[in-house]
Design a protein around this motif. Structure first.
Motif, PDB file in Angstrom:
ATOM      1  N   GLU A 194       0.964  -1.247  -0.248  1.00  0.00           N
ATOM      2  CA  GLU A 194       0.118   0.045   0.115  1.00  0.00           C
ATOM      3  C   GLU A 194       1.049   1.306   0.085  1.00  0.00           C
ATOM      4  N   SER A 195       1.840   1.299  -0.913  1.00  0.00           N
ATOM      5  CA  SER A 195       2.668   2.527  -0.875  1.00  0.00           C
ATOM      6  C   SER A 195       2.895   2.830  -2.379  1.00  0.00           C
ATOM      7  N   SER A 196       2.885   2.036  -3.199  1.00  0.00           N
ATOM      8  CA  SER A 196       2.933   2.376  -4.603  1.00  0.00           C
ATOM      9  C   SER A 196       1.977   3.211  -5.208  1.00  0.00           C
ATOM     10  N   CYS A 197       0.938   3.455  -4.593  1.00  0.00           N
ATOM     11  CA  CYS A 197      -0.067   4.529  -4.867  1.00  0.00           C
ATOM     12  C   CYS A 197       0.130   5.791  -4.685  1.00  0.00           C
ATOM     13  N   TYR A 198       1.349   6.031  -3.789  1.00  0.00           N
ATOM     14  CA  TYR A 198       1.696   7.272  -3.596  1.00  0.00           C
ATOM     15  C   TYR A 198       2.885   7.938  -4.875  1.00  0.00           C
ATOM     16  N   LEU A 199       3.265   6.764  -5.577  1.00  0.00           N
ATOM     17  CA  LEU A 199       4.323   7.006  -6.659  1.00  0.00           C
ATOM     18  C   LEU A 199       3.940   7.163  -8.156  1.00  0.00           C
ATOM     19  N   PRO A 200       4.417   7.906  -8.802  1.00  0.00           N
ATOM     20  CA  PRO A 200       4.157   8.120 -10.196  1.00  0.00           C
ATOM     21  C   PRO A 200       4.705   6.703 -11.065  1.00  0.00           C
ATOM     22  N   ARG A 201       3.542   5.962 -11.680  1.00  0.00           N
ATOM     23  CA  ARG A 201       4.006   4.541 -11.893  1.00  0.00           C
ATOM     24  C   ARG A 201       4.827   4.425 -12.851  1.00  0.00           C
ATOM     25  N   ARG A 202       5.119   5.154 -13.800  1.00  0.00           N
ATOM     26  CA  ARG A 202       6.162   4.902 -14.693  1.00  0.00           C
ATOM     27  C   ARG A 202       7.561   5.191 -14.326  1.00  0.00           C
ATOM     28  N   GLU A 203       7.761   6.117 -13.555  1.00  0.00           N
ATOM     29  CA  GLU A 203       8.722   6.510 -12.954  1.00  0.00           C
ATOM     30  C   GLU A 203       9.217   5.462 -11.776  1.00  0.00           C
ATOM     31  N   TRP A 204       8.289   5.073 -11.074  1.00  0.00           N
ATOM     32  CA  TRP A 204       8.421   4.088 -10.124  1.00  0.00           C
ATOM     33  C   TRP A 204       8.938   2.707 -10.402  1.00  0.00           C
ATOM     34  N   PHE A 205       8.234   2.340 -11.586  1.00  0.00           N
ATOM     35  CA  PHE A 205       8.699   1.215 -12.288  1.00  0.00           C
ATOM     36  C   PHE A 205      10.023   1.085 -12.830  1.00  0.00           C
ATOM     37  N   ARG A 206      10.358   2.267 -13.299  1.00  0.00           N
ATOM     38  CA  ARG A 206      11.468   2.512 -14.079  1.00  0.00           C
ATOM     39  C   ARG A 206      12.692   2.335 -12.947  1.00  0.00           C
ATOM     40  N   LYS A 207      12.427   2.745 -11.910  1.00  0.00           N
ATOM     41  CA  LYS A 207      13.428   2.683 -10.516  1.00  0.00           C
ATOM     42  C   LYS A 207      13.566   1.282 -10.265  1.00  0.00           C
ATOM     43  N   LEU A 208      12.483   0.636  -9.954  1.00  0.00           N
ATOM     44  CA  LEU A 208      12.445  -0.512  -9.590  1.00  0.00           C
ATOM     45  C   LEU A 208      13.375  -1.667 -10.559  1.00  0.00           C
ATOM     46  N   ARG A 209      13.306  -1.282 -11.784  1.00  0.00           N
ATOM     47  CA  ARG A 209      14.055  -2.042 -12.589  1.00  0.00           C
ATOM     48  C   ARG A 209      15.428  -1.873 -12.352  1.00  0.00           C
ATOM     49  N   THR A 210      15.888  -0.865 -12.025  1.00  0.00           N
ATOM     50  CA  THR A 210      17.176  -0.670 -11.994  1.00  0.00           C
ATOM     51  C   THR A 210      17.912  -1.152 -10.594  1.00  0.00           C
ATOM     52  N   LEU A 211      16.665  -1.046  -9.581  1.00  0.00           N
ATOM     53  CA  LEU A 211      17.150  -1.605  -8.070  1.00  0.00           C
ATOM     54  C   LEU A 211      17.338  -3.160  -8.169  1.00  0.00           C
ATOM     55  N   LEU A 212      16.300  -3.699  -8.784  1.00  0.00           N
ATOM     56  CA  LEU A 212      16.215  -5.246  -8.719  1.00  0.00           C
ATOM     57  C   LEU A 212      17.474  -6.019  -9.477  1.00  0.00           C
ATOM     58  N   PHE A 251      -0.276  -2.684 -14.765  1.00  0.00           N
ATOM     59  CA  PHE A 251       0.219  -3.750 -15.720  1.00  0.00           C
ATOM     60  C   PHE A 251       0.745  -2.897 -16.947  1.00  0.00           C
ATOM     61  N   ARG A 252       0.111  -1.772 -17.453  1.00  0.00           N
ATOM     62  CA  ARG A 252       0.701  -1.188 -18.437  1.00  0.00           C
ATOM     63  C   ARG A 252       2.130  -0.455 -18.071  1.00  0.00           C
ATOM     64  N   ALA A 253       2.282   0.274 -17.031  1.00  0.00           N
ATOM     65  CA  ALA A 253       3.460   0.632 -16.602  1.00  0.00           C
ATOM     66  C   ALA A 253       4.525  -0.160 -16.521  1.00  0.00           C
ATOM     67  N   ALA A 254       4.049  -1.334 -15.758  1.00  0.00           N
ATOM     68  CA  ALA A 254       5.192  -2.254 -15.535  1.00  0.00           C
ATOM     69  C   ALA A 254       5.639  -3.051 -16.964  1.00  0.00           C
ATOM     70  N   SER A 255       4.715  -3.244 -17.861  1.00  0.00           N
ATOM     71  CA  SER A 255       5.266  -3.703 -19.215  1.00  0.00           C
ATOM     72  C   SER A 255       6.202  -2.820 -19.987  1.00  0.00           C
ATOM     73  N   GLU A 256       5.568  -1.589 -19.770  1.00  0.00           N
ATOM     74  CA  GLU A 256       6.442  -0.563 -20.603  1.00  0.00           C
ATOM     75  C   GLU A 256       8.115  -0.235 -20.131  1.00  0.00           C
ATOM     76  N   GLU A 257       8.019  -0.514 -18.617  1.00  0.00           N
ATOM     77  CA  GLU A 257       9.127  -0.564 -18.194  1.00  0.00           C
ATOM     78  C   GLU A 257      10.083  -1.898 -18.065  1.00  0.00           C
ATOM     79  N   GLY A 258       9.500  -2.816 -18.819  1.00  0.00           N
ATOM     80  CA  GLY A 258      10.521  -4.072 -18.736  1.00  0.00           C
ATOM     81  C   GLY A 258      10.175  -5.180 -17.580  1.00  0.00           C
ATOM     82  N   LEU A 259       9.331  -4.733 -16.795  1.00  0.00           N
ATOM     83  CA  LEU A 259       9.119  -5.850 -15.539  1.00  0.00           C
ATOM     84  C   LEU A 259       7.738  -6.749 -16.181  1.00  0.00           C
ATOM     85  N   ARG A 260       7.911  -7.992 -15.864  1.00  0.00           N
ATOM     86  CA  ARG A 260       7.033  -8.971 -16.510  1.00  0.00           C
ATOM     87  C   ARG A 260       6.101  -9.298 -15.343  1.00  0.00           C
ATOM     88  N   LEU A 261       4.720  -9.348 -15.735  1.00  0.00           N
ATOM     89  CA  LEU A 261       3.805  -9.982 -14.584  1.00  0.00           C
ATOM     90  C   LEU A 261       3.604 -11.361 -14.648  1.00  0.00           C
TER      91      LEU A 261
END
Length: 288
Positions: free
Chosen positions: A154-172, A209-219
């Motif tokens: 319940e924290s991702s709802c505070y973050l801009p999705r595309r920017e957040w998922f882009r950051k996640l890809r770099t951290l993982l 789903f859309r933001a994750a896919s656009e930033e290269g994260l697979r569901l």
């Protein structure tokens, strides 16, 4: 004219909101050391007339149940995994991953008042050597390819999705996963009141789903948990009512009607019941 996208409140506003709630959260969901402030999973309608202590026990059990099932959703736990707990609150989830799964946890929050409590509770739980608590914005976490798992309850709802998922890809690390649990929008009319009270910017599942896919994260997995979340809010509503009754007995004035917190908890529960809101989790993976 196309509708303008809703913007999340400024970071300072969200930080002040949670700072101000710290003592109330400790009173309501404590005493610790694993103090949670998120939705839990409840299978059956709670019986009426539960005492305050019984309500608190059931609420805590329901919140822990969510974490246990989240752990099962990613499976294959190994000692020493590096976990990032985003929006760790008072540290309940961080302590869970450290104690139950022997993870090394970086717990981040933007609420300064939470940090000493996370550290204190980690000491009490005997996992201080495994939990590092940081005052840090989720979009500014340092490092690259340093986490096996990122948990966002319940924290991702505070973050801009595309920017957040882009950051996640770099951290993982390659093959690393995101375990994300949140409230999701079912009807557009629910967005404004939800965002106004919780200081957030809720989105629909498809947006994630859309933001994750656009930033290269697979569901890998998506599960709707709405029906199991509804009765959690029955428990919290009962607890809030008991708190109001206690204040009335102590001579409190202006407390005859429902508090704002009660009204918003009721709105949330009704949203789950009529499809205006959903609750669920998703597992996303960074490809190897």
């Amino acid at each position: 004219m196309s509708a303008q996208p809703l913007r999340a409140p400024p970071r300072d506003e969200v930080s002040a909101y949670y700072d101000a709630k710290t003592e109330r959260l400790l009173h309501r969901y404590g005493p610790g050391p694993r103090v949670h402030y998120h939705t839990g999973m409840v299978e059956e309608i709670p019986p009426p007339g539960l005492t305050v202590e019984a309500l608190r026990v059931r609420i805590h059990e329901a919140q822990e149940r969510l974490l246990k099932e989240m752990a099962l959703a990613v499976g294959g736990w190994q000692v020493g995994r590096e976990v990032l707990d985003v929006g760790c609150g008072l540290g309940g989830g961080s302590l869970y991953w450290a104690a139950e799964h022997k993870a090394r946890v970086t717990a981040i929050t933007i609420a300064p008042a939470h940090l000493p409590w996370v550290r204190r509770f980690a000491e009490q739980a005997g996992v201080a050597h495994q939990v590092t608590a940081l005052l840090c914005d989720a979009l500014e976490v340092p490092g690259r390819e340093c986490f096996d798992l990122v948990v966002a309850v319940e924290s991702s709802c505070y973050l801009p999705r595309r920017e957040w998922f882009r950051k996640l890809r770099t951290l993982l690390r390659p093959g690393g996963r995101v375990l994300l649990t949140d409230c999701f929008l079912g009807r557009p009319a629910m967005a404004a009141p939800f965002d106004r009270y919780w200081r957030t910017r809720i989105g629909a599942v498809d947006e994630y789903f859309r933001a994750a896919s656009e930033e290269g994260l697979r569901l890998e997995l998506h599960q709707d948990l709405t029906w199991r979340a509804v009765n959690f809010w029955t428990l919290t509503l009962d607890l809030l009512a008991r708190e109001r009754e206690a204040k009335l007995r102590q001579g409190g004035l202006g407390l005859v009607g429902r508090s704002q917190s009660e009204r918003e908890h009721l709105r949330l529960q009704q949203g789950f019941l009529d499809g205006g809101l959903h609750h669920g989790w998703m597992v996303l993976r960074r490809p190897r």
